[in-house]
Design a protein around this motif. Structure first.
Motif, mmCIF file in Angstrom:
data_model
loop_
_atom_site.group_PDB
_atom_site.id
_atom_site.type_symbol
_atom_site.label_atom_id
_atom_site.label_comp_id
_atom_site.label_asym_id
_atom_site.label_seq_id
_atom_site.Cartn_x
_atom_site.Cartn_y
_atom_site.Cartn_z
ATOM 1 N N GLN A 69 -5.932 9.113 -12.777
ATOM 2 C CA GLN A 69 -5.348 8.900 -14.098
ATOM 3 C C GLN A 69 -3.870 9.283 -14.180
ATOM 4 O OE1 GLN A 69 -7.069 7.226 -16.280
ATOM 5 N NE2 GLN A 69 -8.864 7.283 -14.950
ATOM 6 N N ASN A 70 -3.321 9.856 -13.129
ATOM 7 C CA ASN A 70 -1.959 10.390 -13.217
ATOM 8 C C ASN A 70 -0.908 9.441 -12.666
ATOM 9 O OD1 ASN A 70 -2.924 10.785 -10.555
ATOM 10 N ND2 ASN A 70 -1.424 12.415 -10.189
ATOM 11 N N ARG A 71 -1.146 8.129 -12.772
ATOM 12 C CA ARG A 71 -0.149 7.208 -12.230
ATOM 13 C C ARG A 71 -0.032 5.944 -13.083
ATOM 14 N NH1 ARG A 71 -3.653 5.722 -6.825
ATOM 15 N NH2 ARG A 71 -5.360 4.681 -7.920
ATOM 16 N N VAL A 72 1.131 5.328 -12.943
ATOM 17 C CA VAL A 72 1.410 4.012 -13.516
ATOM 18 C C VAL A 72 1.491 3.034 -12.353
ATOM 19 C CG1 VAL A 72 3.039 2.614 -14.835
ATOM 20 C CG2 VAL A 72 2.679 5.023 -15.444
ATOM 21 N N LEU A 73 0.711 1.965 -12.419
ATOM 22 C CA LEU A 73 0.738 0.909 -11.406
ATOM 23 C C LEU A 73 1.534 -0.264 -11.946
ATOM 24 C CD1 LEU A 73 -3.050 0.899 -10.393
ATOM 25 C CD2 LEU A 73 -1.205 2.270 -9.407
ATOM 26 N N THR A 74 2.436 -0.822 -11.133
ATOM 27 C CA THR A 74 3.318 -1.895 -11.630
ATOM 28 C C THR A 74 3.229 -3.133 -10.742
ATOM 29 O OG1 THR A 74 5.206 -0.998 -10.404
ATOM 30 C CG2 THR A 74 4.910 -0.234 -12.673
ATOM 31 N N PRO A 75 2.072 -3.772 -10.661
ATOM 32 C CA PRO A 75 1.936 -4.934 -9.774
ATOM 33 C C PRO A 75 2.479 -6.227 -10.373
ATOM 34 C CG PRO A 75 -0.132 -4.532 -10.878
ATOM 35 C CD PRO A 75 0.788 -3.410 -11.283
ATOM 36 N N HIS A 76 3.040 -7.076 -9.506
ATOM 37 C CA HIS A 76 3.232 -8.467 -9.899
ATOM 38 C C HIS A 76 1.909 -9.191 -9.641
ATOM 39 C CE1 HIS A 76 3.542 -9.486 -5.655
ATOM 40 N NE2 HIS A 76 4.702 -8.857 -5.507
ATOM 41 N N PRO A 77 1.758 -10.458 -10.047
ATOM 42 C CA PRO A 77 0.449 -11.115 -9.912
ATOM 43 C C PRO A 77 -0.097 -11.140 -8.488
ATOM 44 C CG PRO A 77 1.803 -12.324 -11.459
ATOM 45 C CD PRO A 77 2.692 -11.264 -10.867
ATOM 46 N N GLY A 78 0.780 -11.281 -7.486
ATOM 47 C CA GLY A 78 0.300 -11.277 -6.105
ATOM 48 C C GLY A 78 -0.299 -9.941 -5.723
ATOM 49 N N GLU A 79 0.366 -8.857 -6.094
ATOM 50 C CA GLU A 79 -0.167 -7.522 -5.803
ATOM 51 C C GLU A 79 -1.440 -7.256 -6.589
ATOM 52 O OE1 GLU A 79 4.280 -5.713 -4.885
ATOM 53 O OE2 GLU A 79 3.428 -5.645 -6.908
ATOM 54 N N ALA A 80 -1.466 -7.711 -7.845
ATOM 55 C CA ALA A 80 -2.683 -7.553 -8.651
ATOM 56 C C ALA A 80 -3.852 -8.304 -8.016
ATOM 57 C CB ALA A 80 -2.435 -8.049 -10.073
ATOM 58 N N ALA A 81 -3.592 -9.480 -7.476
ATOM 59 C CA ALA A 81 -4.654 -10.251 -6.834
ATOM 60 C C ALA A 81 -5.205 -9.509 -5.628
ATOM 61 C CB ALA A 81 -4.120 -11.627 -6.421
ATOM 62 N N ARG A 82 -4.335 -8.891 -4.838
ATOM 63 C CA ARG A 82 -4.808 -8.132 -3.678
ATOM 64 C C ARG A 82 -5.610 -6.913 -4.123
ATOM 65 N NH1 ARG A 82 0.033 -10.262 -1.650
ATOM 66 N NH2 ARG A 82 1.374 -8.575 -2.411
ATOM 67 N N LEU A 83 -5.151 -6.246 -5.164
ATOM 68 C CA LEU A 83 -5.881 -5.079 -5.662
ATOM 69 C C LEU A 83 -7.269 -5.444 -6.173
ATOM 70 C CD1 LEU A 83 -2.958 -3.305 -7.555
ATOM 71 C CD2 LEU A 83 -4.238 -2.320 -5.639
ATOM 72 N N LEU A 84 -7.380 -6.593 -6.803
ATOM 73 C CA LEU A 84 -8.649 -6.990 -7.426
ATOM 74 C C LEU A 84 -9.515 -7.843 -6.516
ATOM 75 C CD1 LEU A 84 -7.335 -7.822 -11.023
ATOM 76 C CD2 LEU A 84 -8.523 -5.740 -10.264
ATOM 77 N N GLY A 85 -8.968 -8.255 -5.369
ATOM 78 C CA GLY A 85 -9.738 -9.086 -4.457
ATOM 79 C C GLY A 85 -9.996 -10.479 -4.974
ATOM 80 N N ILE A 86 -9.045 -11.015 -5.746
ATOM 81 C CA ILE A 86 -9.167 -12.367 -6.285
ATOM 82 C C ILE A 86 -7.876 -13.125 -5.986
ATOM 83 C CG2 ILE A 86 -10.792 -11.693 -8.095
ATOM 84 C CD1 ILE A 86 -8.502 -11.623 -10.086
ATOM 85 N N SER A 87 -7.812 -14.371 -6.406
ATOM 86 C CA SER A 87 -6.613 -15.172 -6.152
ATOM 87 C C SER A 87 -5.565 -14.937 -7.241
ATOM 88 C CB SER A 87 -6.967 -16.659 -6.108
ATOM 89 O OG SER A 87 -7.361 -17.114 -7.398
ATOM 90 N N VAL A 88 -4.324 -15.282 -6.918
ATOM 91 C CA VAL A 88 -3.258 -15.207 -7.914
ATOM 92 C C VAL A 88 -3.585 -16.114 -9.104
ATOM 93 C CG1 VAL A 88 -0.811 -15.674 -8.352
ATOM 94 C CG2 VAL A 88 -1.512 -14.587 -6.210
ATOM 95 N N ALA A 89 -4.146 -17.284 -8.811
ATOM 96 C CA ALA A 89 -4.509 -18.209 -9.892
ATOM 97 C C ALA A 89 -5.518 -17.583 -10.842
ATOM 98 C CB ALA A 89 -5.058 -19.507 -9.307
ATOM 99 N N GLU A 90 -6.451 -16.819 -10.297
ATOM 100 C CA GLU A 90 -7.445 -16.155 -11.154
ATOM 101 C C GLU A 90 -6.802 -15.052 -11.996
ATOM 102 O OE1 GLU A 90 -11.698 -16.224 -8.951
ATOM 103 O OE2 GLU A 90 -10.045 -15.465 -7.717
#
Length: 505
Positions: free
Chosen positions: A368-389
């Motif tokens: 809980q002690n952090r701020v994550l600042t992903p762009h869509p490509g990084e978010a896709a890798r974090l979530l294991g989904i595609s950028v389109a999703e």
């Protein structure tokens, strides 16, 4: 300014509502308001007519695309009002596949009683002297691609020279996500009713909706009774987060921050983050980086305290700093992984960006002690989904990031989303000029600096995104969007983070 309508530049409403069935919003409000949907339809038509009279006063011939639902009913009311005002009106009706709603049928009957000509059908040629196209095909209830006939009307409007005014939302755009459902209409102006819709603010919605206006129809006061809002952030919010400093302030009060990154050959990324932190008001900024970056960084920005990233220097910095940021230019080597493992042990508030996020995707954890600042490509890798999703439902993706990784998520892009899982904001700032390298590194520095100045993580993330986007808007106003550099934005940060001070005095 017209009654009941506000502009982006003057006073865009501060909230939109994430109702589950947004298409039923008007009916719910009417029930609570003890009003009539038909009355609302006329109020919507009157608001449209006021906008046309003020901003398209030279229009002599309006073509109105009327769908088969209540959005089409709004179009029929507008057609009647414009005709009564002496403006030539041509109505194009979509083919009726189901029975028209009662209110829309009443509005059509009013127009039919005064119509100078029969309405055109989808296949009929349009007049050559159209000055304004009004899109009243589909409203906020659309959740699938329009039929082929309606797609054809949307394409015709998109290729016509006349500007398009969208009624409530551009036809073909999903009101919750901002994603086009097949063809979507490209509006110059959108007049939306009662409240902003999330799809107008994020994703591709900003590109399709043009200039936003809102007519609340007298019902916005009832919205808090329905569901928690999403905050719509603009530059006018900056003073609430960034008051003027006390006369007795010193650098120790303004935060000691350490930013970790910059593998060999990536001095630029860590320099941008460090400099942005200083320009955003950090009291002291230390950078830990590859030894080859030290001399270039000190030469470019001597106010930064730059040292080689080693286990010992990292330990000392983590003990010293109030706020820790890691990721810009970090890479994914053993050097980077070892640094991140040491940072994970700290309980201090952190910002994770860039390669720190890519490494997090490989070895996930939740804190809980952090701020994550992903762009869509990084978010896709974090979530294991595609950028389109990710882009198909940005709000859902941002909330899923918090569920899985904790803290605050900042999903960057058009209409950046900030959420801690309970509160959610969409930033209505920034422009396409920011589509260049280094902008995310700048944002990391701004978030870090504002955390160091005492803002809570969610507030700091909101304030940083708005200050960053507003600075880019200032650059665009002065020099245009194409060719905008991250350093240009950093220079304008001094204005954004001093919203109550005239720096020219």
């Amino acid at each position: 300014m017209m009654r009941g309508i506000s502009t982006v530049n003057e006073q865009l409403p501060s909230h939109c509502w994430p109702v589950g069935d947004i298409a039923g919003l008007e009916q719910k409000l009417c029930h609570k308001h003890d009003g009539s949907p038909y009355t609302l339809m006329w109020q919507a038509g009157e608001a449209l007519a006021r906008l046309v009279s003020k901003h398209y006063a030279d229009a002599r011939h309006c073509l109105i695309l009327c769908g088969t639902g209540n959005n089409g009913g709004d179009g029929f009311v507008l057609a009647y009002l414009l005709h009564q005002a002496g403006i030539k009106v041509t109505v194009v009706e979509a083919r009726l596949h189901n029975e028209r709603p009662v209110e829309a049928a009443r509005a059509k009957a009013v127009w039919d009683n005064v119509a100078p000509q029969a309405p055109l059908s989808a296949g009929d040629p349009w007049p050559c002297d159209i000055d304004l196209i009004v899109d009243a095909l589909f409203g906020i209830g659309l959740h699938q691609a329009p039929r082929e006939e309606s797609q054809g009307l949307i394409d015709l409007a998109n290729h016509h020279a006349a500007p398009v005014l969208a009624v409530d939302i551009p036809s073909g755009l999903e009101a919750r996500t901002g994603q086009p459902l097949g063809s979507a209409l490209q509006a110059a102006v959108t007049l939306t009713f009662i409240t902003l819709k999330p799809g107008l603010l994020t994703g591709k919605g900003r590109a399709y909706s043009g200039k936003l206006w809102v007519a609340d129809l007298g019902l916005s006061r009832l919205l808090p009774q329905l569901s928690p809002p999403i905050e719509c952030l603009t530059a006018r919010h900056l003073p609430q987060w960034l008051p003027q400093r006390q006369a007795s302030a010193h650098k120790g009060d303004m935060g000691k921050v350490v930013i970790i990154g910059g593998a060999e050959g990536t001095a630029g990324a860590i320099r941008l983050s460090g400099e942005a932190a200083l320009r955003s008001g950090a009291g002291l900024a230390r950078v830990l980086t590859h030894p080859s970056n030290i001399v270039p960084l000190l030469a470019a920005r001597p106010e930064l305290m730059v040292a080689e990233l080693t286990p010992q220097s990292l330990k000392e910095a983590l003990d010293w700093a109030d706020i820790v940021a890691i990721g810009p230019g970090l890479g994914q080597s053993d050097w980077a992984k070892n640094a991140l493992e040491d940072v994970k042990l700290s309980k201090k508030t952190m910002v994770w960006d860039a390669d720190a996020l890519n490494l997090l995707a490989i070895e996930p954890d939740k804190r809980q002690n952090r701020v994550l600042t992903p762009h869509p490509g990084e978010a896709a890798r974090l979530l294991g989904i595609s950028v389109a999703e990710v882009e198909a439902d940005r709000l859902a993706a941002a909330h899923l990031l918090v569920q899985r990784f904790g803290g605050v998520a900042v999903l960057k892009g058009s209409g950046t989303i900030i959420t801690d899982g309970s509160a959610t904001s969409i930033a209505y700032v920034g422009n396409p000029g920011m589509a260049s390298g280094g902008m995310g590194d700048v944002l990391t520095g701004v978030v870090t600096a504002l955390l160091g100045q005492g803002l809570e993580p969610f507030e700091a993330a909101c304030a940083a995104v708005v200050a960053h986007g507003h600075a880019a808007d200032l650059v665009a106003n002065d020099h245009g969007m194409r060719g905008m550099l991250a350093l240009d934005v950093i220079e304008k940060l001094r204005i954004s983070v001093n919203p109550l001070q005239d720096l020219n005095e």
